[in-house]
Design a protein around this motif. Structure first.
Motif, PDB file in Angstrom:
ATOM      1  N   GLU A   1      87.995  13.588  76.770  1.00 11.35           N
ATOM      2  CA  GLU A   1      86.813  12.809  77.141  1.00 11.35           C
ATOM      3  C   GLU A   1      85.523  13.587  76.880  1.00 11.35           C
ATOM      4  OE1 GLU A   1      85.224   9.146  78.696  1.00 11.35           O
ATOM      5  OE2 GLU A   1      87.196   9.746  77.943  1.00 11.35           O
ATOM      6  N   ALA A   2      85.545  14.876  77.121  1.00 12.25           N
ATOM      7  CA  ALA A   2      84.328  15.681  76.931  1.00 12.25           C
ATOM      8  C   ALA A   2      83.885  15.688  75.481  1.00 12.25           C
ATOM      9  CB  ALA A   2      84.573  17.108  77.413  1.00 12.25           C
ATOM     10  N   ASP A   3      84.837  15.697  74.535  1.00 12.17           N
ATOM     11  CA  ASP A   3      84.485  15.698  73.115  1.00 12.17           C
ATOM     12  C   ASP A   3      83.864  14.367  72.699  1.00 12.17           C
ATOM     13  OD1 ASP A   3      85.306  18.315  72.585  1.00 12.17           O
ATOM     14  OD2 ASP A   3      87.373  17.696  72.234  1.00 12.17           O
ATOM     15  N   LYS A   4      84.356  13.282  73.258  1.00 11.26           N
ATOM     16  CA  LYS A   4      83.772  11.974  72.947  1.00 11.26           C
ATOM     17  C   LYS A   4      82.400  11.825  73.597  1.00 11.26           C
ATOM     18  CE  LYS A   4      87.491   9.705  74.365  1.00 11.26           C
ATOM     19  NZ  LYS A   4      88.433   8.583  74.639  1.00 11.26           N
ATOM     20  N   MET A   5      82.286  12.238  74.854  1.00  9.73           N
ATOM     21  CA  MET A   5      81.015  12.096  75.557  1.00  9.73           C
ATOM     22  C   MET A   5      79.935  13.014  74.999  1.00  9.73           C
ATOM     23  SD  MET A   5      81.358   9.659  77.701  1.00  9.73           S
ATOM     24  CE  MET A   5      80.001   9.858  78.868  1.00  9.73           C
ATOM     25  N   ALA A   6      80.331  14.043  74.242  1.00 12.86           N
ATOM     26  CA  ALA A   6      79.342  14.924  73.611  1.00 12.86           C
ATOM     27  C   ALA A   6      78.475  14.176  72.612  1.00 12.86           C
ATOM     28  CB  ALA A   6      80.046  16.099  72.926  1.00 12.86           C
ATOM     29  N   ILE A   7      78.970  13.031  72.113  1.00 11.46           N
ATOM     30  CA  ILE A   7      78.163  12.221  71.185  1.00 11.46           C
ATOM     31  C   ILE A   7      77.899  10.839  71.784  1.00 11.46           C
ATOM     32  CG2 ILE A   7      78.922  13.456  69.126  1.00 11.46           C
ATOM     33  CD1 ILE A   7      80.806  11.018  68.581  1.00 11.46           C
ATOM     34  N   GLU A   8      77.733  10.775  73.096  1.00  9.98           N
ATOM     35  CA  GLU A   8      77.498   9.488  73.759  1.00  9.98           C
ATOM     36  C   GLU A   8      76.235   8.829  73.203  1.00  9.98           C
ATOM     37  OE1 GLU A   8      77.431   7.573  78.255  1.00  9.98           O
ATOM     38  OE2 GLU A   8      76.805   9.655  77.955  1.00  9.98           O
ATOM     39  N   ASN A   9      76.282   7.524  73.069  1.00 13.46           N
ATOM     40  CA  ASN A   9      75.171   6.797  72.444  1.00 13.46           C
ATOM     41  C   ASN A   9      73.887   6.838  73.266  1.00 13.46           C
ATOM     42  OD1 ASN A   9      76.042   5.008  74.483  1.00 13.46           O
ATOM     43  ND2 ASN A   9      75.576   3.197  73.249  1.00 13.46           N
ATOM     44  N   LEU A  10      73.976   7.189  74.537  1.00 16.46           N
ATOM     45  CA  LEU A  10      72.751   7.301  75.340  1.00 16.46           C
ATOM     46  C   LEU A  10      71.821   8.376  74.813  1.00 16.46           C
ATOM     47  CD1 LEU A  10      74.096   6.955  79.011  1.00 16.46           C
ATOM     48  CD2 LEU A  10      73.182   5.183  77.503  1.00 16.46           C
ATOM     49  N   GLN A  11      72.346   9.297  74.009  1.00 20.29           N
ATOM     50  CA  GLN A  11      71.535  10.374  73.435  1.00 20.29           C
ATOM     51  C   GLN A  11      70.825   9.945  72.155  1.00 20.29           C
ATOM     52  OE1 GLN A  11      74.629  13.941  74.807  1.00 20.29           O
ATOM     53  NE2 GLN A  11      74.780  13.067  72.768  1.00 20.29           N
ATOM     54  N   SER A  12      71.142   8.753  71.632  1.00 20.27           N
ATOM     55  CA  SER A  12      70.629   8.345  70.325  1.00 20.27           C
ATOM     56  C   SER A  12      69.653   7.178  70.440  1.00 20.27           C
ATOM     57  CB  SER A  12      71.798   7.930  69.417  1.00 20.27           C
ATOM     58  OG  SER A  12      71.323   7.312  68.241  1.00 20.27           O
ATOM     59  N   PRO A  13      68.408   7.357  70.027  1.00 18.74           N
ATOM     60  CA  PRO A  13      67.479   6.220  69.998  1.00 18.74           C
ATOM     61  C   PRO A  13      67.857   5.197  68.933  1.00 18.74           C
ATOM     62  CG  PRO A  13      66.468   8.147  68.992  1.00 18.74           C
ATOM     63  CD  PRO A  13      67.766   8.612  69.588  1.00 18.74           C
ATOM     64  N   HIS A  14      68.807   5.550  68.070  1.00 17.09           N
ATOM     65  CA  HIS A  14      69.225   4.664  66.979  1.00 17.09           C
ATOM     66  C   HIS A  14      70.516   3.914  67.318  1.00 17.09           C
ATOM     67  CE1 HIS A  14      66.308   7.283  65.164  1.00 17.09           C
ATOM     68  NE2 HIS A  14      67.104   8.312  65.326  1.00 17.09           N
ATOM     69  N   PHE A  15      70.954   4.011  68.582  1.00 20.72           N
ATOM     70  CA  PHE A  15      72.146   3.308  69.063  1.00 20.72           C
ATOM     71  C   PHE A  15      73.417   3.773  68.331  1.00 20.72           C
ATOM     72  CE2 PHE A  15      68.478   0.633  69.877  1.00 20.72           C
ATOM     73  CZ  PHE A  15      68.683   0.143  71.156  1.00 20.72           C
ATOM     74  N   ARG A  16      73.495   5.046  68.010  1.00 19.67           N
ATOM     75  CA  ARG A  16      74.658   5.596  67.316  1.00 19.67           C
ATOM     76  C   ARG A  16      75.483   6.444  68.278  1.00 19.67           C
ATOM     77  NH1 ARG A  16      72.846   5.809  61.897  1.00 19.67           N
ATOM     78  NH2 ARG A  16      71.273   4.158  61.670  1.00 19.67           N
ATOM     79  N   GLY A  17      76.771   6.558  67.978  1.00 18.00           N
ATOM     80  CA  GLY A  17      77.629   7.439  68.738  1.00 18.00           C
ATOM     81  C   GLY A  17      78.621   6.691  69.609  1.00 18.00           C
ATOM     82  N   TYR A  18      79.154   7.392  70.584  1.00 19.26           N
ATOM     83  CA  TYR A  18      80.272   6.909  71.395  1.00 19.26           C
ATOM     84  C   TYR A  18      79.779   6.095  72.590  1.00 19.26           C
ATOM     85  CZ  TYR A  18      84.226   7.008  74.648  1.00 19.26           C
ATOM     86  OH  TYR A  18      85.221   6.659  75.533  1.00 19.26           O
ATOM     87  N   THR A  19      80.428   4.960  72.813  1.00 19.61           N
ATOM     88  CA  THR A  19      80.176   4.132  73.992  1.00 19.61           C
ATOM     89  C   THR A  19      81.449   4.081  74.823  1.00 19.61           C
ATOM     90  OG1 THR A  19      78.630   2.732  72.747  1.00 19.61           O
ATOM     91  CG2 THR A  19      79.453   1.860  74.834  1.00 19.61           C
ATOM     92  N   ARG A  20      81.328   4.488  76.067  1.00 18.24           N
ATOM     93  CA  ARG A  20      82.484   4.501  76.970  1.00 18.24           C
ATOM     94  C   ARG A  20      82.951   3.063  77.251  1.00 18.24           C
ATOM     95  NH1 ARG A  20      77.875   4.224  79.204  1.00 18.24           N
ATOM     96  NH2 ARG A  20      77.480   3.169  81.196  1.00 18.24           N
ATOM     97  N   VAL A  21      84.147   2.940  77.815  1.00 16.57           N
ATOM     98  CA  VAL A  21      84.665   1.623  78.204  1.00 16.57           C
ATOM     99  C   VAL A  21      83.690   0.971  79.183  1.00 16.57           C
ATOM    100  CG1 VAL A  21      86.518   0.385  79.380  1.00 16.57           C
ATOM    101  CG2 VAL A  21      87.074   2.260  77.835  1.00 16.57           C
ATOM    102  N   GLY A  22      83.312  -0.269  78.886  1.00 16.12           N
ATOM    103  CA  GLY A  22      82.395  -1.001  79.742  1.00 16.12           C
ATOM    104  C   GLY A  22      80.936  -0.743  79.458  1.00 16.12           C
ATOM    105  N   GLY A  23      80.643   0.016  78.387  1.00 17.07           N
ATOM    106  CA  GLY A  23      79.267   0.400  78.115  1.00 17.07           C
ATOM    107  C   GLY A  23      78.503  -0.534  77.201  1.00 17.07           C
ATOM    108  N   GLU A  24      79.127  -1.629  76.739  1.00 22.01           N
ATOM    109  CA  GLU A  24      78.424  -2.605  75.909  1.00 22.01           C
ATOM    110  C   GLU A  24      78.577  -3.984  76.531  1.00 22.01           C
ATOM    111  OE1 GLU A  24      77.845  -4.179  71.314  1.00 22.01           O
ATOM    112  OE2 GLU A  24      79.068  -2.412  71.715  1.00 22.01           O
ATOM    113  N   LEU A  25      77.547  -4.798  76.348  1.00 21.28           N
ATOM    114  CA  LEU A  25      77.537  -6.140  76.916  1.00 21.28           C
ATOM    115  C   LEU A  25      77.493  -7.191  75.813  1.00 21.28           C
ATOM    116  CD1 LEU A  25      74.740  -5.686  79.646  1.00 21.28           C
ATOM    117  CD2 LEU A  25      77.188  -5.196  79.870  1.00 21.28           C
ATOM    118  N   THR A  26      78.104  -8.347  76.083  1.00 22.27           N
ATOM    119  CA  THR A  26      77.917  -9.539  75.268  1.00 22.27           C
ATOM    120  C   THR A  26      77.445 -10.646  76.183  1.00 22.27           C
ATOM    121  OG1 THR A  26      79.642  -8.911  73.690  1.00 22.27           O
ATOM    122  CG2 THR A  26      78.994 -11.228  73.741  1.00 22.27           C
TER     123      THR A  26
END
Length: 335
Positions: free
Chosen positions: A69-94
């Motif tokens: 989990e730590a390796d995936k969260m190291a590129i979490e999309n919250l760090q990217s103003p361009h909406f790139r990277g990893y989104t955890r389960v439940g982190g996107e909405l429709t």
């Protein structure tokens, strides 16, 4: 709309027919036009994407989700103003409802655009990706994947143009310089609820077309047709193709962006799905086609809660802000 899926099947089209005789190529273009007029979706075989690349993409995707989990969260999309990277389960909405999936979003590898008062807001989407240091091969294999699918998508756009009575290259300019693509590598984990839950809620795609590859043997995608849901299970070696809102705009509604959804697997199962969203440059305006008299366009779908813009970047930004309000709050609070 009923909740149970019907037994109707989506059309299956063989792209290799374009390289056959003139009559074969023309028949393919007619089938392409009719499939996307009547369904908005179809299976694509004969696409020429190497089987060994497909296998490597799926294996590397599995390897990413198996990382700690730590390796995936190291590129979490919250760090990217361009909406790139990893989104955890439940982190996107429709449509404001949580999607039960984890994913990594990968766009074109470019520098961020310097901003001033004249820079359109949607240019904030341009920028670098986040790549996991624990899996360096992901960048190489997904770059190859993007190049292969770009080629397939351009061939389809040219075939659509001819099938609709336009010049074969009418769409080329919008895609020639800095096309804006998005690859999502998605894992739908199993859920223990008695009934399957929302993997992705019912929606339309905001771009031009989507090429989707799904892990063999894993169901879940459903397509809306005449008030019912059609199951769209993976077909061995084939892509599922659907059009987005901009192709509906280009054809004044003759081709329809179709509502679709994904149902989560039950506990003990999961599913890997890799959609490739093909779009023109963010600042490009999609050409509006003048259809032959034999093709009757009903006009684009009007939804006050989901306006469709002719400039692609406006659609893309609308989609990103709605799907990731947490990223928007951190990096784009002024919007």
């Amino acid at each position: 709309m009923t909740s149970a899926a019907t037994t109707v099947s989506l059309p299956v089209l063989d792209l290799s027919r374009l390289a056959g005789s003139d009559s074969d190529a023309e028949a393919f273009r007619v089938d392409l036009r009719e499939a996307t007029h009547n369904y908005g979706f179809f299976y694509l075989t004969g696409h020429g994407v190497p089987a060994h690349l497909i296998e490597r993409v799926m294996a590397t995707s599995r390897a990413f989700f198996a990382l700690p989990e730590a390796d995936k969260m190291a590129i979490e999309n919250l760090q990217s103003p361009h909406f790139r990277g990893y989104t955890r389960v439940g982190g996107e909405l429709t449509k404001g409802v949580v999607d039960w999936r984890e994913q990594i979003d990968i766009g074109p590898e470019r520098d961020a655009v310097p901003r001033d008062a004249s820079t359109p807001d949607f240019m904030r989407l341009e920028g670098p990706n986040q790549w996991p240091s624990a899996l360096p091969e992901l960048q190489e294999v997904m770059t190859q994947w993007r190049d292969e699918l770009n080629s397939v998508a351009l061939r389809l756009m040219q075939a659509w143009a001819l099938s609709l009575g336009a010049d074969e290259h009418i769409f080329d300019e919008a895609f020639a310089d800095k096309p804006f693509t998005l690859i999502k590598i998605v894992r739908y984990p199993g859920k223990s609820d008695p009934e399957p839950q929302q993997g992705v809620g019912a929606h339309k795609d905001s771009g031009v077309l989507t090429l989707l590859f799904v892990e063999p043997g894993k169901d879940g995608l459903q397509v809306e047709k005449d008030g019912d849901w059609i199951d769209a299970p993976p077909l061995d070696g084939a892509f599922v193709v659907n059009i987005g809102e901009l192709l509906e705009v280009a054809t004044d509604g003759y081709l329809k962006a179709t509502v679709h959804r994904v149902i989560s697997p039950l506990i003990g199962e999961d599913r890997i799905s890799i959609p490739f969203f093909f779009g023109p440059a963010l600042d490009a305006t999609i050409p509006l086609l003048e259809l032959p008299d034999t093709l009757h366009a009903p006009g684009i779908t009007v939804d006050p809660e989901n306006p469709i813009f002719t400039t692609y970047g406006e659609n893309a930004l609308k989609s990103r802000l709605r799907a990731h309000p947490d990223v928007a709050a951190i990096h784009h609070s002024d919007l």
